[in-house]
Write an enzyme that holds these catalytic residues in place. Structure first.
Site, PDB file in Angstrom:
ATOM      1  N   CYS A  21    -101.399 -56.624  70.321  1.00 43.88           N
ATOM      2  CA  CYS A  21    -102.004 -56.478  68.988  1.00 43.88           C
ATOM      3  C   CYS A  21    -100.923 -56.731  67.942  1.00 43.88           C
ATOM      4  CB  CYS A  21    -102.609 -55.084  68.828  1.00 43.88           C
ATOM      5  SG  CYS A  21    -103.293 -54.829  67.181  1.00 43.88           S
ATOM      6  N   HIS A  39    -105.082 -59.216  70.230  1.00 42.84           N
ATOM      7  CA  HIS A  39    -105.710 -58.913  68.937  1.00 42.84           C
ATOM      8  C   HIS A  39    -104.843 -59.606  67.899  1.00 42.84           C
ATOM      9  CE1 HIS A  39    -107.677 -54.762  70.059  1.00 42.84           C
ATOM     10  NE2 HIS A  39    -108.209 -55.769  70.710  1.00 42.84           N
TER      11      HIS A  39
END
Ligand code: DNO
Length: 348
Positions: A234, A263
């Site tokens: 992420c 992400h």
């Protein structure tokens, strides 16, 4: 890579056919949102969700998240029962065709922001984190909207009290205890676990956070070496820690086969310390070099799931914080371009 989009199930304001209209969408990232952490997911529910996705021309690709019960993080005797339920849920999602599960191991709180609608000069708004505003928050009485899970004042106090004796080492040991039980199940049914980094990647309210930096990840992977024990890369979460070199981390963990899910979003540092705001995905809108990160992923063999993470509210939309349609769709289109450029560079 497989481009996906988070879908909050039938209560999501964004219908599946809108998601399908975004170019290159292979499927959705979803969960059984009505089962509390520690509970057992029903196969019929998962099959129903899968059928809805398939009818819209999408696959049910990733589960985000099967939440980890606090007793597992606390290492209480009741954890074994919750871990058994977790393992059962892994088997159930595998039966429904899912190959990747995203989860986190943050005590009590998931992601944390101090403002969910920070206005921008162009009329859009986005989430942000201010060090000063954070310092003014009272952990005993928090009602910040936007979390997947929230507690009553009493529950929160009790939980924070229970964590007083949980050191970083204890939390790490509890994560490894959990992984040693669930990873064999994942190996057996072909599911990859993708731990989500702490967001932001530092301790909050005196609660330890152990998935924040490269050293943390190295420790987690060496304690449980199976490749099913992997990472959700992420960028917004890791990137909030200015100590994290994202392109080099992307390269390192992609090369080792640890990144199962990415992400991708950008943030902009707004002071010399910890503060940041969320911005459009395009590199020059923020502080992260998205092109360098995508290049590092692809050139080191990443072939997992991607989703455009948090978007701003634009064009008058008033979406679930971070999860409106328009800016995430723009993000997906932009990320498709970055991936295509590296995956198919063409002839010289
Ligand atoms: C926030 C999300 C997180 C994430 C969990 C994974 O937007 O990225 O809530 O889903 O931390 O368990």
């Amino acid at each position: 890579m497989k481009m996906t989009f988070r879908w909050y199930g039938q209560n999501d304001a964004i219908p599946l056919n809108y998601i399908k209209q975004i170019p290159n969408m292979s499927g959705v990232v979803t969960a059984c949102y009505d089962v509390p952490a520690g509970g057992v997911w029903k196969s019929e529910t998962l099959e129903g969700m899968r059928a809805l996705c398939n009818a819209a021309g999408l696959a049910m690709e990733v589960i985000e998240s099967i939440p980890v019960h606090e007793d597992i993080k606390l290492g209480k005797p009741s954890r074994d029962g919750y871990i058994a339920n977790y393992a059962q849920n892994i088997r159930a999602v595998a039966d429904a065709g899912v190959k990747c599960v995203c989860y986190n191991f943050m005590p009590v709180f998931d992601w944390l922001r101090t403002n969910l609608k920070t206005p921008n000069a162009d009329g859009s708004n986005a989430l942000s984190y201010s060090h000063d505003d954070f310092a003014r928050l009272d952990p005993q009485n928090l009602r910040l909207p936007g979390w997947d899970e929230s507690y009553s004042r009493e529950q929160l106090q009790e939980l924070l009290g229970e964590y007083k004796s949980v050191t970083r080492q204890k939390l790490f040991d509890n994560l490894i205890y959990f992984l040693k039980k669930v990873i064999p199940v994942c190996v057996d049914c072909g599911v990859n676990m993708a731990i989500h980094p702490d967001d932001p990647p530092w301790d909050v309210f005196g609660l330890p956070r152990i998935v924040s930096r490269e050293e943390d990840l190295d420790n987690i992977f060496s304690a449980v070496p199976e490749l099913n024990n992997g990472l959700t890369f992420c960028t917004g979460s890791l990137g909030a820690g200015r100590f994290n070199g994202l392109a080099s981390m992307a390269a390192k963990y992609a090369k080792r086969g640890r990144i199962h899910f990415a992400h991708l979003r950008n943030i902009k540092y707004t002071d010399a310390g910890d503060s940041f705001c969320e911005v459009a995905h395009y590199s020059d809108c923020g502080s992260l070099d998205m092109a360098a990160i995508v290049r590092a992923l692809v050139q080191n063999g990443f072939n997992g799931y991607v989703r455009p993470d948090h978007g701003r509210n634009i064009w008058g939309e008033d979406g679930k914080p971070g999860y409106g349609l328009y800016d995430r769709a723009l993000g997906a289109a932009y990320l498709n371009g970055l991936f295509e450029a590296v995956e198919r560079p063409g002839q010289a």
